[in-house]
Scaffold this motif. Structure first.
Motif, PDB file in Angstrom:
ATOM      1  N   ILE A  64      -1.256 -51.103  26.698  1.00 20.08           N
ATOM      2  CA  ILE A  64      -1.027 -49.740  26.199  1.00 20.08           C
ATOM      3  C   ILE A  64      -0.860 -48.745  27.340  1.00 20.08           C
ATOM      4  N   ALA A  65      -0.327 -47.586  26.995  1.00 22.12           N
ATOM      5  CA  ALA A  65      -0.296 -46.465  27.927  1.00 22.12           C
ATOM      6  C   ALA A  65      -0.770 -45.248  27.162  1.00 22.12           C
ATOM      7  N   ALA A  66      -1.413 -44.315  27.869  1.00 20.38           N
ATOM      8  CA  ALA A  66      -1.934 -43.127  27.200  1.00 20.38           C
ATOM      9  C   ALA A  66      -1.786 -41.920  28.102  1.00 20.38           C
ATOM     10  N   LYS A  67      -1.606 -40.775  27.453  1.00 21.83           N
ATOM     11  CA  LYS A  67      -1.581 -39.518  28.189  1.00 21.83           C
ATOM     12  C   LYS A  67      -2.669 -38.649  27.598  1.00 21.83           C
ATOM     13  N   GLY A  68      -3.424 -37.988  28.463  1.00 22.87           N
ATOM     14  CA  GLY A  68      -4.505 -37.156  27.951  1.00 22.87           C
ATOM     15  C   GLY A  68      -5.127 -36.342  29.069  1.00 22.87           C
ATOM     16  N   VAL A  69      -6.175 -35.639  28.714  1.00 18.99           N
ATOM     17  CA  VAL A  69      -6.854 -34.777  29.685  1.00 18.99           C
ATOM     18  C   VAL A  69      -8.176 -35.432  30.079  1.00 18.99           C
ATOM     19  N   LEU A  70      -8.407 -35.524  31.385  1.00 18.39           N
ATOM     20  CA  LEU A  70      -9.627 -36.156  31.876  1.00 18.39           C
ATOM     21  C   LEU A  70     -10.792 -35.189  31.741  1.00 18.39           C
ATOM     22  N   LYS A  71     -11.844 -35.624  31.069  1.00 19.77           N
ATOM     23  CA  LYS A  71     -13.020 -34.778  30.851  1.00 19.77           C
ATOM     24  C   LYS A  71     -14.262 -35.442  31.414  1.00 19.77           C
ATOM     25  N   GLU A  72     -15.173 -34.599  31.858  1.00 19.95           N
ATOM     26  CA  GLU A  72     -16.478 -35.128  32.238  1.00 19.95           C
ATOM     27  C   GLU A  72     -17.357 -35.113  31.001  1.00 19.95           C
ATOM     28  N   ASN A  73     -18.106 -36.191  30.783  1.00 18.19           N
ATOM     29  CA  ASN A  73     -18.947 -36.291  29.594  1.00 18.19           C
ATOM     30  C   ASN A  73     -20.074 -37.274  29.879  1.00 18.19           C
ATOM     31  N   ASP A  74     -21.298 -36.796  29.761  1.00 19.29           N
ATOM     32  CA  ASP A  74     -22.455 -37.635  30.080  1.00 19.29           C
ATOM     33  C   ASP A  74     -22.570 -38.857  29.187  1.00 19.29           C
ATOM     34  N   GLU A  75     -21.965 -38.784  28.007  1.00 22.40           N
ATOM     35  CA  GLU A  75     -22.075 -39.916  27.087  1.00 22.40           C
ATOM     36  C   GLU A  75     -21.011 -40.990  27.332  1.00 22.40           C
ATOM     37  N   ALA A  76     -20.067 -40.674  28.186  1.00 23.21           N
ATOM     38  CA  ALA A  76     -18.996 -41.645  28.451  1.00 23.21           C
ATOM     39  C   ALA A  76     -19.427 -42.604  29.550  1.00 23.21           C
ATOM     40  N   PRO A  77     -18.999 -43.869  29.448  1.00 22.24           N
ATOM     41  CA  PRO A  77     -19.299 -44.794  30.546  1.00 22.24           C
ATOM     42  C   PRO A  77     -18.629 -44.280  31.825  1.00 22.24           C
ATOM     43  N   GLY A  78     -19.382 -44.222  32.909  1.00 20.99           N
ATOM     44  CA  GLY A  78     -18.837 -43.680  34.146  1.00 20.99           C
ATOM     45  C   GLY A  78     -18.764 -42.157  34.112  1.00 20.99           C
ATOM     46  N   ARG A  79     -19.293 -41.570  33.058  1.00 20.84           N
ATOM     47  CA  ARG A  79     -19.411 -40.114  32.894  1.00 20.84           C
ATOM     48  C   ARG A  79     -18.066 -39.388  32.821  1.00 20.84           C
ATOM     49  N   VAL A 122      13.901 -44.830  26.488  1.00 18.23           N
ATOM     50  CA  VAL A 122      13.005 -44.070  27.360  1.00 18.23           C
ATOM     51  C   VAL A 122      11.637 -43.981  26.692  1.00 18.23           C
ATOM     52  N   LEU A 123      10.632 -44.432  27.422  1.00 17.94           N
ATOM     53  CA  LEU A 123       9.276 -44.373  26.889  1.00 17.94           C
ATOM     54  C   LEU A 123       8.829 -42.920  26.820  1.00 17.94           C
ATOM     55  N   PRO A 124       8.098 -42.568  25.760  1.00 19.01           N
ATOM     56  CA  PRO A 124       7.596 -41.197  25.662  1.00 19.01           C
ATOM     57  C   PRO A 124       6.563 -40.875  26.752  1.00 19.01           C
ATOM     58  N   GLU A 137      -4.033 -33.225  33.103  1.00 13.43           N
ATOM     59  CA  GLU A 137      -3.344 -34.117  32.182  1.00 13.43           C
ATOM     60  C   GLU A 137      -2.836 -35.319  32.973  1.00 13.43           C
ATOM     61  N   LEU A 138      -3.207 -36.536  32.518  1.00  9.67           N
ATOM     62  CA  LEU A 138      -2.941 -37.738  33.307  1.00  9.67           C
ATOM     63  C   LEU A 138      -2.403 -38.861  32.421  1.00  9.67           C
ATOM     64  N   VAL A 139      -1.735 -39.800  33.089  1.00 12.35           N
ATOM     65  CA  VAL A 139      -1.232 -40.989  32.402  1.00 12.35           C
ATOM     66  C   VAL A 139      -1.957 -42.222  32.932  1.00 12.35           C
ATOM     67  N   VAL A 140      -2.401 -43.070  32.015  1.00  7.70           N
ATOM     68  CA  VAL A 140      -2.980 -44.362  32.428  1.00  7.70           C
ATOM     69  C   VAL A 140      -2.305 -45.474  31.629  1.00  7.70           C
ATOM     70  N   ALA A 141      -2.393 -46.676  32.167  1.00  8.58           N
ATOM     71  CA  ALA A 141      -1.843 -47.830  31.447  1.00  8.58           C
ATOM     72  C   ALA A 141      -2.670 -49.059  31.792  1.00  8.58           C
ATOM     73  N   GLY A 142      -2.774 -49.949  30.819  1.00 10.18           N
ATOM     74  CA  GLY A 142      -3.566 -51.157  31.055  1.00 10.18           C
ATOM     75  C   GLY A 142      -3.758 -51.913  29.754  1.00 10.18           C
ATOM     76  N   TRP A 143      -4.839 -52.666  29.698  1.00  9.15           N
ATOM     77  CA  TRP A 143      -5.126 -53.459  28.502  1.00  9.15           C
ATOM     78  C   TRP A 143      -6.284 -52.841  27.728  1.00  9.15           C
ATOM     79  N   ALA A 144      -6.205 -52.895  26.407  1.00 13.02           N
ATOM     80  CA  ALA A 144      -7.262 -52.356  25.549  1.00 13.02           C
ATOM     81  C   ALA A 144      -8.367 -53.396  25.437  1.00 13.02           C
TER      82      ALA A 144
END
Length: 461
Positions: free
Chosen positions: A81-96, A4-6, A28-35
């Motif tokens: 990869i897959a990642a779990k984390g919290v989505l934040k708004e940030n002006d310095e991030a691509p796509g904010r 079972v994947l974490p 809190e969200l899960v994403v998966a894709g290529w690095a």
RNA sequence: GCCGUGGUAGUAUAGCCUGGCUUAGUAUGCGGGCCUGUCAAGCCCGUGACCCGGGUUCAAAUCCCGGCCACGGCGCCA
């Protein structure tokens, strides 16, 4: 034992959702894709994660999750990869927006890549084709095949709307059907068989069968040792055939509707990306397609470029290109129908013009190489993408034409028989899908427009 | 199929003409290190190549022949 994947991928969100959905911020969200990119800045790691929809930046902080940070700083480019984390708004991030990661897993580690996928044009095409699955990791390259899929879809739509039925005809043949192009011989159990070089004869069967209007999108095979930027030994042919026509202009109308539709819809949908990625792409839909008899075309080429053609001769490659250039420059035409090809270069089933003007058994007597036929080619941005025309439906005439071309009627007996049982006047055309894609995108080589091309040398992957 | 051009690190190239001056140069990638706001990150250190076979020569990445492959032109074709 089931491992079972974490991180539960069933709750996976796409990058485009994370970038655009206002509801998701602070969740809190899960994403998966290529690095795609990994940038290690001390105790901070930025990962640009790409999935089929878009990309989202992941931030992995050492002070937030030491375990994830350790994995992230050693991550290799293009690992899954897959990642779990919290989505934040940030002006310095691509796509904010960015995902602040607290859990990271490597689904599948990637070794160093054998080709540069960031800038495909830096690697020679042959090498890219060896690693096509990596080549396709680039947006620009995937776009080719999204457009290809759409063009096939538009073809299907256009024909269905006009009352055509999609058919699926054999690609393994007992006898080489058309002559002209070389056919591949294969071993069919203990017999010799051939790969279809065109669905031509079966499309006609479809018309005569009572379906009346049929089309097919399928593979065809040509055993010709071409080394050119516009030939493949295996390609996708988009074909249709329609019964009860009064003349071959009706056939051209269908092809014309398709090309107008296709260029308009593709440019509407992908115009921005085309402009960004492909400097030679078509950015204006095809509006008008003039129809010019071959003789007239040759006259223009003689007058404008001093090219001479003996009677009964087809255009050469240079002539096609020059004509495309001339019509574009003088009238803004992107495409042109060249009509009334002479009997010489056309196949046996082609309808001679005299037979439509004065039908009767005498019409197909004494066909000469320069006798005009009710056939056409479509030149799109200087390249032949379609061939079509009206077909001979008169049994007696067909026999004469078979004989005239020196084709053995026995290998075609099933085909010739059909014309004894009420074959309506009919015609159709075949269009090379990859050629259309190549011309719309302005690609240099047709191999770029085929997912896994086959040419005289290449048989893998 | 015919003709032309080419094949050098993972990738892309310089060197070849005029053989020895090369420990085969450069960029990028890759490995290691430093760095808490990168975004083709930066800086430092390191790693890695003459398509295959034969020939000429004291000596071949370099010249010659053959093969394979690549790109293009033509015929031909969608």
């Amino acid at each position: 034992m089931v491992e079972v994947l974490p991180i539960d991928l069933r709750s996976r969100r796409t990058a485009i959702e994370l970038l655009t959905d206002p509801e998701l911020v602070e969740k809190e969200l899960v994403v998966a894709g290529w690095a795609e990119h990994i940038r290690v800045i001390g105790r901070l790691v930025f990962i640009v994660l790409r999935d089929r929809t878009s990309r989202i930046q992941l931030v992995v902080r050492k002070n937030l999750s030491q375990e994830a940070w350790k994995l992230a700083r050693k991550l290799s480019v293009e690992s899954a990869i897959a990642a779990k984390g919290v989505l934040k708004e940030n002006d310095e991030a691509p796509g904010r927006r960015e995902l602040v990661v607290h859990e990271l897993i490597i689904l599948s580690d990637a070794e160093p890549l054998p080709i540069d996928i960031r800038e495909p044009e830096k690697t020679i095409l042959a090498k890219r084709l060896d690693y096509r699955y990596l080549d396709l990791r680039n947006d620009k390259i995937r776009l080719i095949f999204k457009i290809q899929a759409d063009i096939a879809g538009i073809y299907r739509e256009t024909l269905r709307d006009k009352g055509f039925t999609e058919i699926f005809t054999p690609k393994i043949l007992g006898a080489a059907s058309e002559g002209g192009a070389e056919v591949f011989t294969i071993i069919y159990f203990k017999r010799e068989a051939f790969l279809a070089q065109s669905p031509q004869l079966y499309k006609q069967l479809g018309v005569i069968s009572g379906l009346e209007r049929v089309f097919e999108i399928g593979p065809v095979f040509r055993a010709e040792q071409h080394h050119t930027p516009r030939h493949l030994t295996e390609y996708t042919s988009m074909d249709y055939e329609m019964g009860f026509i009064s003349d071959f202009n009706q056939v051209m109308d269908v092809t014309e509707a398709f090309l107008k539709n296709a260029t308009k819809k593709i440019i509407d949908k992908y115009g921005d990306l085309l402009g960004k990625y492909y400097p030679d792409a078509l950015l204006e839909p095809v509006k008008e397609i003039p129809r010019m008899p071959l003789k007239e075309v040759q006259e223009i080429l003689r007058r404008e470029y001093g090219k001479e053609y003996p009677p009964g001769e087809d255009l050469d490659t240079e002539g096609e290109r020059l004509l495309g250039e001339f019509l574009e420059k003088e009238y803004g035409y992107k495409a042109v129908f060249i009509t009334k090809y002479p009997w010489g270069p056309r196949p046996f089933y082609t309808m001679p013009c005299i037979c439509t003007e004065n039908p009767g058994e005498e019409c197909c007597r004494g066909l000469k190489p320069d006798t005009p036929t009710c056939s056409f080619d479509l030149i799109f941005r200087g390249l032949e993408v379609t061939t079509g025309g009206q077909r001979q439906h008169n049994y007696e005439c067909l026999l004469k034409q078979v004989e005239n071309k020196g084709v053995n009627p026995e290998t075609l007996s099933w085909y010739i028989e059909m014309f004894k049982y009420g074959a309506p006047p009919h015609g159709g055309a075949g269009t090379g899908l990859e050629r259309v894609v190549k011309q719309i995108l302005g690609l240099k080589n047709i191999r770029e427009a085929r997912l896994l091309p086959r040419d005289p040398e290449r048989l893998t992957p």
